[in-house]
Scaffold this active site. Structure first.
Site, PDB file in Angstrom:
ATOM      1  N   GLY A  15       2.137  -4.599  -2.877  1.00  0.00           N
ATOM      2  CA  GLY A  15       0.992  -3.750  -2.564  1.00  0.00           C
ATOM      3  C   GLY A  15      -0.184  -3.883  -3.509  1.00  0.00           C
ATOM      4  O   GLY A  15      -0.974  -2.940  -3.662  1.00  0.00           O
ATOM      5  N   THR A  17      -2.948  -5.586  -3.129  1.00  0.00           N
ATOM      6  CA  THR A  17      -4.207  -5.442  -2.390  1.00  0.00           C
ATOM      7  C   THR A  17      -4.450  -3.994  -2.005  1.00  0.00           C
ATOM      8  O   THR A  17      -5.578  -3.493  -2.090  1.00  0.00           O
ATOM      9  CB  THR A  17      -4.194  -6.324  -1.126  1.00  0.00           C
ATOM     10  OG1 THR A  17      -3.965  -7.684  -1.512  1.00  0.00           O
ATOM     11  CG2 THR A  17      -5.503  -6.222  -0.371  1.00  0.00           C
ATOM     12  N   PHE A  18      -3.389  -3.306  -1.596  1.00  0.00           N
ATOM     13  CA  PHE A  18      -3.504  -1.897  -1.218  1.00  0.00           C
ATOM     14  C   PHE A  18      -3.977  -1.068  -2.406  1.00  0.00           C
ATOM     15  O   PHE A  18      -4.856  -0.207  -2.262  1.00  0.00           O
ATOM     16  CB  PHE A  18      -2.152  -1.385  -0.722  1.00  0.00           C
ATOM     17  CG  PHE A  18      -2.203  -0.024  -0.100  1.00  0.00           C
ATOM     18  CD1 PHE A  18      -2.581   0.141   1.223  1.00  0.00           C
ATOM     19  CD2 PHE A  18      -1.887   1.103  -0.838  1.00  0.00           C
ATOM     20  CE1 PHE A  18      -2.637   1.402   1.805  1.00  0.00           C
ATOM     21  CE2 PHE A  18      -1.939   2.364  -0.275  1.00  0.00           C
ATOM     22  CZ  PHE A  18      -2.312   2.516   1.054  1.00  0.00           C
ATOM     23  N   LYS A  38     -10.821 -11.758  -6.064  1.00  0.00           N
ATOM     24  CA  LYS A  38      -9.562 -12.468  -5.825  1.00  0.00           C
ATOM     25  C   LYS A  38      -9.809 -13.935  -6.170  1.00  0.00           C
ATOM     26  O   LYS A  38     -10.353 -14.697  -5.358  1.00  0.00           O
ATOM     27  CB  LYS A  38      -9.149 -12.328  -4.357  1.00  0.00           C
ATOM     28  CG  LYS A  38      -7.833 -13.008  -3.989  1.00  0.00           C
ATOM     29  CD  LYS A  38      -6.650 -12.115  -4.251  1.00  0.00           C
ATOM     30  CE  LYS A  38      -5.365 -12.748  -3.743  1.00  0.00           C
ATOM     31  NZ  LYS A  38      -4.210 -11.863  -3.920  1.00  0.00           N
ATOM     32  N   GLY A 121       0.762 -12.853  -6.276  1.00  0.00           N
ATOM     33  CA  GLY A 121       2.181 -12.709  -6.571  1.00  0.00           C
ATOM     34  C   GLY A 121       2.411 -12.071  -7.929  1.00  0.00           C
ATOM     35  O   GLY A 121       1.674 -11.180  -8.350  1.00  0.00           O
ATOM     36  N   ASN A 179       4.148   2.100  -5.776  1.00  0.00           N
ATOM     37  CA  ASN A 179       3.711   2.030  -4.382  1.00  0.00           C
ATOM     38  C   ASN A 179       4.893   2.268  -3.437  1.00  0.00           C
ATOM     39  O   ASN A 179       6.050   2.111  -3.816  1.00  0.00           O
ATOM     40  CB  ASN A 179       3.073   0.666  -4.111  1.00  0.00           C
ATOM     41  CG  ASN A 179       2.320   0.623  -2.802  1.00  0.00           C
ATOM     42  OD1 ASN A 179       1.778   1.628  -2.356  1.00  0.00           O
ATOM     43  ND2 ASN A 179       2.284  -0.526  -2.163  1.00  0.00           N
ATOM     44  N   PRO A 212       0.103   3.482   9.304  1.00  0.00           N
ATOM     45  CA  PRO A 212      -1.210   3.485   8.652  1.00  0.00           C
ATOM     46  C   PRO A 212      -2.378   3.440   9.623  1.00  0.00           C
ATOM     47  O   PRO A 212      -2.372   2.691  10.604  1.00  0.00           O
ATOM     48  CB  PRO A 212      -1.165   2.229   7.784  1.00  0.00           C
ATOM     49  CG  PRO A 212      -0.137   1.348   8.411  1.00  0.00           C
ATOM     50  CD  PRO A 212       0.875   2.263   9.008  1.00  0.00           C
ATOM     51  N   THR A 213      -3.352   4.270   9.362  1.00  0.00           N
ATOM     52  CA  THR A 213      -4.644   4.241  10.041  1.00  0.00           C
ATOM     53  C   THR A 213      -5.713   4.258   8.956  1.00  0.00           C
ATOM     54  O   THR A 213      -5.423   4.555   7.791  1.00  0.00           O
ATOM     55  CB  THR A 213      -4.834   5.459  10.956  1.00  0.00           C
ATOM     56  OG1 THR A 213      -4.887   6.651  10.142  1.00  0.00           O
ATOM     57  CG2 THR A 213      -3.696   5.583  11.966  1.00  0.00           C
ATOM     58  N   VAL A 214      -6.932   3.944   9.324  1.00  0.00           N
ATOM     59  CA  VAL A 214      -8.016   3.956   8.342  1.00  0.00           C
ATOM     60  C   VAL A 214      -8.124   5.322   7.679  1.00  0.00           C
ATOM     61  O   VAL A 214      -8.267   5.434   6.460  1.00  0.00           O
ATOM     62  CB  VAL A 214      -9.356   3.579   9.013  1.00  0.00           C
ATOM     63  CG1 VAL A 214     -10.521   3.816   8.057  1.00  0.00           C
ATOM     64  CG2 VAL A 214      -9.332   2.120   9.464  1.00  0.00           C
TER      65      VAL A 214
END
Length: 234
Positions: A15, A17-18, A38, A121, A179, A212-214
């Site tokens: 996670g 990126t999350f 990135k 990674g 996470n 998950p939603t926005v």
């Protein structure tokens, strides 16, 4: 001159990126000029016109955080093969220049308050052949790190090994984000053990979002502690 932090995971798909998007969302919500970086993305996806590769991690961050910057401003290298960056570059006959990545990062520092750098990674992922790794890049960028770890089974081992390896490389860890937290009894125990073994601050526990939603993603991001985020850069 801006400040940066490097987001490192205990493994792939934990996670990063999350969490990166969450930090950016919270900082932007509070008026800070913030950007994601990135350096190398493998597993790029084709654009609608099928002419260029798009880094999917940056795509998610742009969409969820309403960032209008071009992909090229947030990503130095985008590779097609969804494998370790050094192998993807070899397959695609691409030369990765650490100097180009470092200069890209420095240019972002000149234009933003905060730069959130996301790795690929875990900490020992090779970037250039078998000679230059994620930890080398962190040291060259002169950054502290934030560790992202899962809440579930196996996380004590992965997280502690990551923290200990960072110490060996003289890289400072500013804390851990847990996470995919489900408030299970064993997850609570995992966190206690990790905190005791690593002696690192648990910056936040991000709940597992089953559908998950926005909106529910942004709701979870709003619960992040701004003061703790700002302290990552001190």
């Amino acid at each position: 001159m801006g400040k940066g932090i490097f987001i490192i995971g205990t493994d792939t798909d934990v996670g990063k990126t999350f969490v990166t998007a969450g930090l950016i969302y919270k900082l932007k919500e509070n008026g800070y000029n913030t950007i994601a970086f990135k350096p190398i993305q493998s597993g790029g996806i084709l654009s609608a016109d099928k002419k260029t590769l798009i880094p999917p991690d940056i795509k998610y961050i742009k969409e969820i955080c309403d960032i209008e910057d071009e992909y090229s401003n947030m990503n130095t290298y985008c590779l097609k093969e969804e494998v370790s960056p050094h192998l993807a570059a070899r397959i695609e006959d691409r030369n990765i220049s650490k100097e180009k990545i470092i200069n890209h990062y420095k240019s972002l520092l000149d234009n933003y308050d905060y730069v959130i750098v996301e790795g690929a990674g875990g900490i020992v992922v090779p970037l250039i052949n078998n000679d230059y790794f994620i930890y080398d890049l962190i040291k060259d960028l002169n950054l502290d790190v934030l560790i992202v770890a899962k809440a579930g089974v196996g996380t004590i081992n992965h997280t502690t090994l990551t923290a200990e390896f960072l110490k060996q490389k003289n890289i400072k860890s500013k804390g851990i984000v847990i996470n995919q937290y489900n408030d299970k009894f064993y997850e609570k125990d995992n966190i206690k053990v990790i905190s005791k073994l690593t002696k690192l601050d648990i910056v936040h526990k991000i709940k597992n979002i089953e559908n998950p939603t926005v909106e529910n993603i942004k709701s979870e991001y709003r619960d992040l502690d701004l003061e703790k985020i700002l302290n990552l850069f001190n």
